[in-house]
Design a protein around this motif. Sequence first.
Motif, PDB file in Angstrom:
ATOM      1  N   SER A   1      44.690  43.743  39.831  1.00  0.00           N
ATOM      2  CA  SER A   1      45.734  44.388  40.052  1.00  0.00           C
ATOM      3  C   SER A   1      46.910  43.123  40.661  1.00  0.00           C
ATOM      4  O   SER A   1      48.146  43.476  40.469  1.00  0.00           O
TER       5      SER A   1
ATOM      6  N   THR B   1      50.081  45.486  44.720  1.00  0.00           N
ATOM      7  CA  THR B   1      48.444  45.285  44.469  1.00  0.00           C
ATOM      8  C   THR B   1      47.723  46.450  45.298  1.00  0.00           C
ATOM      9  O   THR B   1      46.521  46.817  45.153  1.00  0.00           O
TER      10      THR B   1
ATOM     11  N   ALA C   1      47.912  49.692  43.838  1.00  0.00           N
ATOM     12  CA  ALA C   1      47.053  49.731  42.631  1.00  0.00           C
ATOM     13  C   ALA C   1      45.489  49.893  43.220  1.00  0.00           C
ATOM     14  O   ALA C   1      44.779  50.538  42.506  1.00  0.00           O
TER      15      ALA C   1
ATOM     16  N   TYR D   1      43.122  53.064  42.389  1.00  0.00           N
ATOM     17  CA  TYR D   1      41.824  52.686  41.954  1.00  0.00           C
ATOM     18  C   TYR D   1      40.582  53.187  42.366  1.00  0.00           C
ATOM     19  O   TYR D   1      39.986  54.040  42.069  1.00  0.00           O
TER      20      TYR D   1
END
Length: 421
Positions: A230, A258, A261, A265
């Motif tokens: 990320s 980040t 992400a 995820y």
Amino acid sequence: MALDSLVSNFFWSNSDGSGKIHWAAWKNYRNLKTREVGTGHYIDVFKDPWVPAAKQFRIPVNNDISVNQDMVVADLVQERSWNLQPINRKIDKLYLDLISKIPLTSSPRADKLMWAPARDGTYSVKAGYRAKTSAIEGRTGVTRASPSKKVDTRIWRRCASNPVCPVCGDETESLEHLFLLCNWVKVAWFGYSMGIYISPRNIKNLGFWLEEFQLLNDSDFDYSKAYVASMLWAIWKLRCRMTFEQVEPSPSEAMEMTNRAMKEYWEVNSLFPKAPTFAEPEASYKWRKLQSHTLKLNCDDAFCKKNGKGGIGIVCRDSEGLFIKGWAEQVSAYSAFHTEMLAICKAVQLVEEWGMQSVIIEMDCQDLYKAVTQCSFRHCPWSLHGLLIEITDPVQNRSLVSFSLIPREGNSTADRLAALA
């Protein structure tokens, strides 16, 4: 004539820097020659190169101490064992220790001239070329990059019109600088939850850094893998935005991207039921019943590189797998391979001492197994050729003594015994 000229130019070149064939003076490589100790009658202690782990294979002489410059190695051997009393107080203890580790065969052999850079001590054009290129790289301080590193850097340079980093303006923008070493990038790595500090001294290659990072964070592998992916993606997106939109990248923005992400995820990952994972069991080694009256000797070693000390362990079992006797001993060696060879050599000696007839000697080192079964110096360092002969010669005339290669887990008892030595 034209064809001869083309062929000549292909194989030979006037420029020493090109990858062609060149003549090289043999005297430039004489420091790479050494001698393997046999009888020692033709090796001068203080003049010839003969100590494997010493600098240039030589023993330095202290000018303040008088020594016999004509002393030969045979003067230090008594009944095929080292007797270092003649030089005990004349050279450093380090060199005494290195000499004591040189194996001596029970039967005298001729002294041999060896080519040190080659594993088996035999000179070849390939070995000479490697020695030449290593000397050039060491002299110029240039280290060749790996093929993948060179290809990656070449692709990135093609994409960038200016090699200088447009963000900091201080360094050439390599892959390592782009993703790890630029000032704003280092702040982003350190500011996120894992707080990774990037030190330029530890960064040589992006791929190597990624491998080391995953090894150090293996206990939380999924999280660290997602985190690195990320962050790299966020850095790349912000760097591309600067190229096309001229917007300065920000460490805080990289951390926010980040974080988003990572959150996406784990949320998406939780929507799918996890398939049951079946971890394959480690290959287990099962005892195989031997023929009646056949014994098995399992051999292994333990070695500490810092002090050059090691241990060997030998376990003897009968045809039913029942323990009969064992052996453990401390040894001094140059390497783990050397220690392993000492374990096998001791096993061969114990076959004689214990009066065994039908014996299988087992080991878990593939190179050593090839060396002893093929009687091949190619799989054995040149400094240990004498020890290899000590292993193979006694069993050549004994058809009931054989060697076997087993998985490491099948040698666990001998390994523990060696560690306790």
